[in-house]
Structure formats: structure tokens, C-alpha cells
Design a protein around this motif. Sequence first.
Motif, PDB file in Angstrom:
ATOM      1  N   GLY A 143      24.608  34.373  49.140  1.00 25.04           N
ATOM      2  CA  GLY A 143      24.481  35.432  50.142  1.00 25.04           C
ATOM      3  C   GLY A 143      24.435  34.903  51.567  1.00 25.04           C
ATOM      4  N   GLU A 144      24.812  33.621  51.756  1.00 26.26           N
ATOM      5  CA  GLU A 144      24.858  33.066  53.121  1.00 26.26           C
ATOM      6  C   GLU A 144      26.019  33.626  53.925  1.00 26.26           C
ATOM      7  OE1 GLU A 144      24.183  28.630  53.897  1.00 26.26           O
ATOM      8  OE2 GLU A 144      24.349  28.768  51.710  1.00 26.26           O
ATOM      9  N   GLY A 145      27.065  33.990  53.228  1.00 28.11           N
ATOM     10  CA  GLY A 145      28.236  34.480  53.945  1.00 28.11           C
ATOM     11  C   GLY A 145      29.171  35.263  53.044  1.00 28.11           C
ATOM     12  N   ILE A 146      30.198  35.821  53.660  1.00 29.05           N
ATOM     13  CA  ILE A 146      31.256  36.546  52.942  1.00 29.05           C
ATOM     14  C   ILE A 146      32.587  35.914  53.333  1.00 29.05           C
ATOM     15  CG2 ILE A 146      32.461  38.768  52.718  1.00 29.05           C
ATOM     16  CD1 ILE A 146      29.829  40.202  52.998  1.00 29.05           C
ATOM     17  N   ALA A 147      33.463  35.745  52.349  1.00 31.28           N
ATOM     18  CA  ALA A 147      34.799  35.196  52.600  1.00 31.28           C
ATOM     19  C   ALA A 147      35.838  36.252  52.255  1.00 31.28           C
ATOM     20  CB  ALA A 147      35.022  33.949  51.746  1.00 31.28           C
ATOM     21  N   ALA A 148      37.024  36.093  52.817  1.00 32.58           N
ATOM     22  CA  ALA A 148      38.130  36.995  52.474  1.00 32.58           C
ATOM     23  C   ALA A 148      39.436  36.228  52.553  1.00 32.58           C
ATOM     24  CB  ALA A 148      38.171  38.188  53.426  1.00 32.58           C
ATOM     25  N   SER A 149      40.356  36.581  51.671  1.00 35.52           N
ATOM     26  CA  SER A 149      41.690  35.999  51.736  1.00 35.52           C
ATOM     27  C   SER A 149      42.713  37.130  51.620  1.00 35.52           C
ATOM     28  CB  SER A 149      41.907  34.965  50.635  1.00 35.52           C
ATOM     29  OG  SER A 149      42.028  35.601  49.395  1.00 35.52           O
ATOM     30  N   ALA A 150      43.891  36.881  52.147  1.00 35.64           N
ATOM     31  CA  ALA A 150      44.931  37.914  52.132  1.00 35.64           C
ATOM     32  C   ALA A 150      46.309  37.275  52.077  1.00 35.64           C
ATOM     33  CB  ALA A 150      44.825  38.787  53.386  1.00 35.64           C
ATOM     34  N   VAL A 151      47.207  37.926  51.379  1.00 34.95           N
ATOM     35  CA  VAL A 151      48.632  37.580  51.465  1.00 34.95           C
ATOM     36  C   VAL A 151      49.397  38.848  51.820  1.00 34.95           C
ATOM     37  CG1 VAL A 151      48.626  35.624  49.876  1.00 34.95           C
ATOM     38  CG2 VAL A 151      49.016  37.910  48.988  1.00 34.95           C
ATOM     39  N   CYS A 152      50.507  38.651  52.538  1.00 33.98           N
ATOM     40  CA  CYS A 152      51.303  39.825  52.905  1.00 33.98           C
ATOM     41  C   CYS A 152      52.777  39.467  52.908  1.00 33.98           C
ATOM     42  CB  CYS A 152      50.896  40.336  54.281  1.00 33.98           C
ATOM     43  SG  CYS A 152      51.412  39.251  55.602  1.00 33.98           S
ATOM     44  N   LEU A 153      53.584  40.486  52.766  1.00 36.52           N
ATOM     45  CA  LEU A 153      55.020  40.363  53.004  1.00 36.52           C
ATOM     46  C   LEU A 153      55.349  41.245  54.194  1.00 36.52           C
ATOM     47  CD1 LEU A 153      56.875  40.615  49.558  1.00 36.52           C
ATOM     48  CD2 LEU A 153      56.651  38.599  51.008  1.00 36.52           C
ATOM     49  N   ILE A 154      56.160  40.720  55.095  1.00 36.01           N
ATOM     50  CA  ILE A 154      56.677  41.545  56.184  1.00 36.01           C
ATOM     51  C   ILE A 154      58.198  41.520  56.093  1.00 36.01           C
ATOM     52  CG2 ILE A 154      54.701  41.146  57.702  1.00 36.01           C
ATOM     53  CD1 ILE A 154      56.443  39.180  59.296  1.00 36.01           C
ATOM     54  N   GLU A 155      58.822  42.557  56.603  1.00 32.99           N
ATOM     55  CA  GLU A 155      60.284  42.578  56.591  1.00 32.99           C
ATOM     56  C   GLU A 155      60.794  43.030  57.952  1.00 32.99           C
ATOM     57  OE1 GLU A 155      61.594  45.199  53.480  1.00 32.99           O
ATOM     58  OE2 GLU A 155      60.093  46.691  53.963  1.00 32.99           O
ATOM     59  N   SER A 156      62.012  42.633  58.261  1.00 31.50           N
ATOM     60  CA  SER A 156      62.587  43.039  59.534  1.00 31.50           C
ATOM     61  C   SER A 156      62.898  44.528  59.462  1.00 31.50           C
ATOM     62  CB  SER A 156      63.855  42.242  59.833  1.00 31.50           C
ATOM     63  OG  SER A 156      64.862  42.621  58.934  1.00 31.50           O
ATOM     64  N   LEU A 157      62.947  45.162  60.623  1.00 29.90           N
ATOM     65  CA  LEU A 157      63.265  46.592  60.665  1.00 29.90           C
ATOM     66  C   LEU A 157      64.619  46.849  60.020  1.00 29.90           C
ATOM     67  CD1 LEU A 157      61.930  47.380  64.222  1.00 29.90           C
ATOM     68  CD2 LEU A 157      61.096  48.366  62.090  1.00 29.90           C
ATOM     69  N   TYR A 158      65.514  45.889  60.153  1.00 28.88           N
ATOM     70  CA  TYR A 158      66.837  46.043  59.535  1.00 28.88           C
ATOM     71  C   TYR A 158      66.704  46.150  58.018  1.00 28.88           C
ATOM     72  CZ  TYR A 158      71.457  45.159  57.754  1.00 28.88           C
ATOM     73  OH  TYR A 158      72.624  45.271  57.061  1.00 28.88           O
ATOM     74  N   GLU A 159      65.938  45.203  57.433  1.00 28.97           N
ATOM     75  CA  GLU A 159      65.730  45.233  55.973  1.00 28.97           C
ATOM     76  C   GLU A 159      65.060  46.528  55.551  1.00 28.97           C
ATOM     77  OE1 GLU A 159      64.766  40.835  54.333  1.00 28.97           O
ATOM     78  OE2 GLU A 159      63.477  41.502  55.964  1.00 28.97           O
ATOM     79  N   ALA A 160      64.046  46.941  56.338  1.00 32.18           N
ATOM     80  CA  ALA A 160      63.272  48.126  55.979  1.00 32.18           C
ATOM     81  C   ALA A 160      64.138  49.377  56.003  1.00 32.18           C
ATOM     82  CB  ALA A 160      62.088  48.279  56.937  1.00 32.18           C
ATOM     83  N   SER A 161      64.989  49.501  57.022  1.00 27.81           N
ATOM     84  CA  SER A 161      65.792  50.716  57.130  1.00 27.81           C
ATOM     85  C   SER A 161      66.967  50.679  56.152  1.00 27.81           C
ATOM     86  CB  SER A 161      66.291  50.912  58.567  1.00 27.81           C
ATOM     87  OG  SER A 161      67.099  49.821  58.954  1.00 27.81           O
ATOM     88  N   ALA A 162      67.473  49.490  55.837  1.00 31.95           N
ATOM     89  CA  ALA A 162      68.602  49.384  54.907  1.00 31.95           C
ATOM     90  C   ALA A 162      68.178  49.779  53.497  1.00 31.95           C
ATOM     91  CB  ALA A 162      69.145  47.951  54.910  1.00 31.95           C
ATOM     92  N   ALA A 163      66.870  49.689  53.214  1.00 28.75           N
ATOM     93  CA  ALA A 163      66.385  50.013  51.873  1.00 28.75           C
ATOM     94  C   ALA A 163      66.244  51.521  51.663  1.00 28.75           C
ATOM     95  CB  ALA A 163      65.034  49.342  51.640  1.00 28.75           C
ATOM     96  N   VAL A 164      66.333  52.286  52.749  1.00 27.02           N
ATOM     97  CA  VAL A 164      66.177  53.743  52.633  1.00 27.02           C
ATOM     98  C   VAL A 164      67.542  54.377  52.371  1.00 27.02           C
ATOM     99  CG1 VAL A 164      65.447  55.837  53.830  1.00 27.02           C
ATOM    100  CG2 VAL A 164      64.224  53.695  54.231  1.00 27.02           C
ATOM    101  N   PRO A 165      67.689  55.138  51.270  1.00 30.82           N
ATOM    102  CA  PRO A 165      68.997  55.713  50.936  1.00 30.82           C
ATOM    103  C   PRO A 165      69.331  56.912  51.828  1.00 30.82           C
ATOM    104  CG  PRO A 165      67.356  56.397  49.322  1.00 30.82           C
ATOM    105  CD  PRO A 165      66.650  55.494  50.295  1.00 30.82           C
ATOM    106  N   LEU A 166      69.722  56.611  53.059  1.00 31.76           N
ATOM    107  CA  LEU A 166      70.026  57.683  54.003  1.00 31.76           C
ATOM    108  C   LEU A 166      71.507  58.045  53.949  1.00 31.76           C
ATOM    109  CD1 LEU A 166      68.111  56.428  57.156  1.00 31.76           C
ATOM    110  CD2 LEU A 166      67.524  58.408  55.752  1.00 31.76           C
ATOM    111  N   ASP A 167      71.773  59.286  54.257  1.00 29.97           N
ATOM    112  CA  ASP A 167      73.157  59.702  54.435  1.00 29.97           C
ATOM    113  C   ASP A 167      73.566  59.320  55.858  1.00 29.97           C
ATOM    114  OD1 ASP A 167      75.570  60.870  54.786  1.00 29.97           O
ATOM    115  OD2 ASP A 167      74.878  62.931  54.499  1.00 29.97           O
ATOM    116  N   CYS A 168      74.327  58.236  55.982  1.00 29.43           N
ATOM    117  CA  CYS A 168      74.607  57.690  57.306  1.00 29.43           C
ATOM    118  C   CYS A 168      75.502  58.609  58.149  1.00 29.43           C
ATOM    119  CB  CYS A 168      75.232  56.306  57.192  1.00 29.43           C
ATOM    120  SG  CYS A 168      74.061  55.115  56.542  1.00 29.43           S
ATOM    121  N   ALA A 169      76.218  59.485  57.487  1.00 35.29           N
ATOM    122  CA  ALA A 169      77.077  60.407  58.237  1.00 35.29           C
ATOM    123  C   ALA A 169      76.231  61.347  59.087  1.00 35.29           C
ATOM    124  CB  ALA A 169      77.936  61.213  57.271  1.00 35.29           C
ATOM    125  N   ALA A 170      74.994  61.562  58.624  1.00 32.72           N
ATOM    126  CA  ALA A 170      74.137  62.518  59.315  1.00 32.72           C
ATOM    127  C   ALA A 170      73.311  61.867  60.415  1.00 32.72           C
ATOM    128  CB  ALA A 170      73.204  63.194  58.312  1.00 32.72           C
TER     129      ALA A 170
END
Length: 182
Positions: A143-170
Motif C-alpha cells: 500500500g506504499e503506492g499504486i502503479a499503472a501500465s498502458a498500451v495503445c494503438l494509434i492510426e493516422s487520420l488517413y487509415e482511420a477514414s479509409a476504414a469507414v465504408p463511405l459512399d465516396c460519390a456523396a
Amino acid sequence: MKIGNGYDVHRLVPGRMLVLGGVEIPFVKGLLGHSDADVLLHAIMDALLGAAALGDIGLLFPDTDERYKGISSLELLEQVYEKLLQKGYVVSNLDATVIAQQPKLRPYIDAMREKIAGALHTSIENISVKATTEEGLGFTGSGEGIAASAVCLIESLYEASAAVPLDCAACSGCAKGMAGSR
Ligand code: MG
């Protein structure tokens, strides 16, 4: 897509509010630090900054700077979100673990996920927070202290938007539409 990891430790002391994942948790002690000492958000910020190779929170928010004295780490997380966005990155997903003997954190986990998702402008489904003990061993066990760890993935806006099935004509506003028109 880029990966990052973060780790942090803060000392538990009497007379401080315990704040984890942006949530105030009733407990006899709180974490000591220049900011609100939210060890979970600190590990998460270091993971995000690490993924984008933007340094760490010590570099961005030095504990010698009076502006950050007592500041909510959620505000700092918002600033990290903005930094990533300026570099063209968004959070894909994030998985974090708090290591604490006490208190029991299960009742607060979803509130933490909500706060973190809000600061990072993403869905709560992309944010995982877990809690464990170290079976009474070491500084978290005593109880002397608390620790935390984290991992994350980030993606470029290009990758993020390319993954969305949008109708590009619109719509020609996203990276996918722009790539298609070249
Ligand atoms: Mg810290």
C-alpha cells in the motif's frame, strides 16, 4: 498504425484525494504528485505520446511548471489528444492496468473508461481499463503506492477514414475520397 506503451508509479499518502482515470475514489489515502497524480492517466498519456514519438509527459508538462500544479490529468489528456491530432493521429484502442492492493476498483472502471473516451474523442468500446493486485507483494502490495501500465494503438487520420465504408460519390471530404479522386 503505431503502438505505444506507458508506465507510472505514484506514492500513496494521507490527506490527498485519490483520482484514477479522472474519477475521484473514496479512500483513506491519495496519490502524491505535482498534478492530481492520476497514475492511470499518466501511463495512458505516456503510451499515446510514445506511439507518436512525441516524448513523454515529463517533457510536455514539467513538474517544475506552476501551471500544472494540482491540475486535473484529464485536462492534460485532452492536450495530448490535441497534440496527436496535430500530427494527424487518432486513437485506435487502448488497454490499461492499474496495480493496487486497495481500494477495490471494479465499481469505478466504467466511469474511468467513459472519462478517458471523452477526453480522447473516441468510443468507450476502444478503451479498456483493468485492475489487479500484486498479492500483497512489493510496494503496491504494502500500500506504499499504486502503479499503472498502458498500451495503445494509434492510426493516422488517413487509415482511420479509409476504414469507414463511405459512399465516396456523396462526399469528398475524407482522406479516402481524396485518394480516390487522384
Ligand atoms: Mg506520474
